[in-house]
Design a protein around this motif. Sequence first.
Motif, PDB file in Angstrom:
ATOM      1  N   VAL A 170      -0.646  -0.099  -3.719  1.00 30.46           N
ATOM      2  CA  VAL A 170      -1.022   0.012  -2.305  1.00 30.46           C
ATOM      3  C   VAL A 170      -0.616   1.394  -1.815  1.00 30.46           C
ATOM      4  O   VAL A 170       0.500   1.855  -2.070  1.00 30.46           O
ATOM      5  CB  VAL A 170      -0.354  -1.084  -1.446  1.00 30.46           C
ATOM      6  CG1 VAL A 170      -0.820  -0.982  -0.001  1.00 30.46           C
ATOM      7  CG2 VAL A 170      -0.675  -2.465  -2.011  1.00 30.46           C
ATOM      8  N   ARG A 228       0.414   3.133   3.703  1.00 28.31           N
ATOM      9  CA  ARG A 228       1.088   2.256   4.668  1.00 28.31           C
ATOM     10  C   ARG A 228       1.688   3.038   5.823  1.00 28.31           C
ATOM     11  O   ARG A 228       1.952   2.490   6.887  1.00 28.31           O
ATOM     12  CB  ARG A 228       2.184   1.450   3.972  1.00 28.31           C
ATOM     13  CG  ARG A 228       1.637   0.477   2.922  1.00 28.31           C
ATOM     14  CD  ARG A 228       2.753  -0.122   2.093  1.00 28.31           C
ATOM     15  NE  ARG A 228       3.704  -0.805   2.953  1.00 28.31           N
ATOM     16  CZ  ARG A 228       5.017  -0.827   2.730  1.00 28.31           C
ATOM     17  NH1 ARG A 228       5.537  -0.161   1.698  1.00 28.31           N
ATOM     18  NH2 ARG A 228       5.812  -1.478   3.532  1.00 28.31           N
ATOM     19  N   TRP A 270      -4.915   0.117   4.847  1.00 24.22           N
ATOM     20  CA  TRP A 270      -4.254   0.316   3.564  1.00 24.22           C
ATOM     21  C   TRP A 270      -5.285   0.379   2.434  1.00 24.22           C
ATOM     22  O   TRP A 270      -6.346  -0.244   2.497  1.00 24.22           O
ATOM     23  CB  TRP A 270      -3.275  -0.819   3.267  1.00 24.22           C
ATOM     24  CG  TRP A 270      -2.116  -0.900   4.220  1.00 24.22           C
ATOM     25  CD1 TRP A 270      -1.858  -0.071   5.261  1.00 24.22           C
ATOM     26  CD2 TRP A 270      -1.082  -1.883   4.205  1.00 24.22           C
ATOM     27  NE1 TRP A 270      -0.718  -0.465   5.912  1.00 24.22           N
ATOM     28  CE2 TRP A 270      -0.220  -1.578   5.285  1.00 24.22           C
ATOM     29  CE3 TRP A 270      -0.808  -2.980   3.412  1.00 24.22           C
ATOM     30  CZ2 TRP A 270       0.901  -2.342   5.570  1.00 24.22           C
ATOM     31  CZ3 TRP A 270       0.310  -3.743   3.680  1.00 24.22           C
ATOM     32  CH2 TRP A 270       1.158  -3.425   4.746  1.00 24.22           C
TER      33      TRP A 270
END
Length: 400
Positions: A290, A293, A309
Amino acid sequence: VFDAPIDLSDLPGYQAATASRPRTAFLGRCSTKDNQDPRSSLAGQLADASLLLGPGEVFVAHFWDVESGMLGLDERSQICAEDYARLGVPVPRDGGLGELLEAVERGEVDRVACERIGRVARDMLPSLQIERHLLSRGVPIDCANEPQGGMTTGRLTTRRSAQMQAEIGRHELMEMSMRGQRQHAANGYRHGPPCYGYIAELDPDAPPPAGRFGERRPKMRLALHPDGRRADTVSQVFGMRRLERLGDREIARRLARDLDLHPLAEGQAMWCGRQVRRMLAQPKYTGYQVYGRRAGRQRRERPTPISAWVWSRRPAHPAIVTVEEWHQTQLVAAQLRASRSTGWDRVHAAAAARGIALLPVRENETHTVFLAGDRQIVLPRGGLPPVVADEVIALLEAGR
């Protein structure tokens, strides 16, 4: 030519105009040493700026930095002189942009010369601010790639166009860089340092970058830490939040009771609520990579919406919790935050209804002592659990 029609040199007070030689300082900048070779870049900038000097004239000082031109003015010239000395740049250095401005304030510089205006700053606003500040002190900036002599309008047209192009180029570079970062994450490669429970390892199957010069950055993925206790700790932390609905500090206290089962990370002095909170919010424990953020640079980073994201297209490393467990954990955390906020609101409303002000008088790391009328009430710092709020309200209503 605006000469008088006759020779006036015999008049008292007549003095032939003589041009004094200005004290010219060199100003240079190149990007970080990973993106450009500062030795060749700054030497080339100095050679081009030297074309602005008159016969026999030399630079009285040299000011240059190796840093991004996208930094704010308060972030420039932060690298120490020892680090610059190790770069081996064959150009003397009397400081950076900050030291140049200080030298101008002391009246030690009459003119600044540089290769092009983009070396002052990449963004147009700070470039204009520096230019205007120097001109207000009577110190012009001359650029080697601009026409010399003639009318001011010609030079300004070239300079303003160059400043605009520098800022547009900066945004173009950022757009291409962000596109590459998003694709890097979408393919499952690591961003940033490994989170607790993981290590970074080279991906032997990653294709080599094409068309790049200089040192190649290897592609890396996350792998489980050799110490299996760390992955177990992460799993237990998620369970304590999701199933027992424990707060950050209580979870940290449980971890700290048995460091043999819950070892600390390298450089970590103790378990604390902040570390637990960051762990529980980390989506990489689901096995997906990921990115994005947080947005911004360094201290100015701010959270970005979850919808923005970038998730990898498929699981990229071993998971410690499932996506569903991570999702449920975030819902429980949001409920706990809402209940704690509501608890404080209810207590203050109950106290205000009876004309009582809750005044903090002292506190430690875990609790705060409030003065409520002629009584003292000790309450936990941070959130206020509903059970504790109910007890405090009952005391206030009973008048005790």
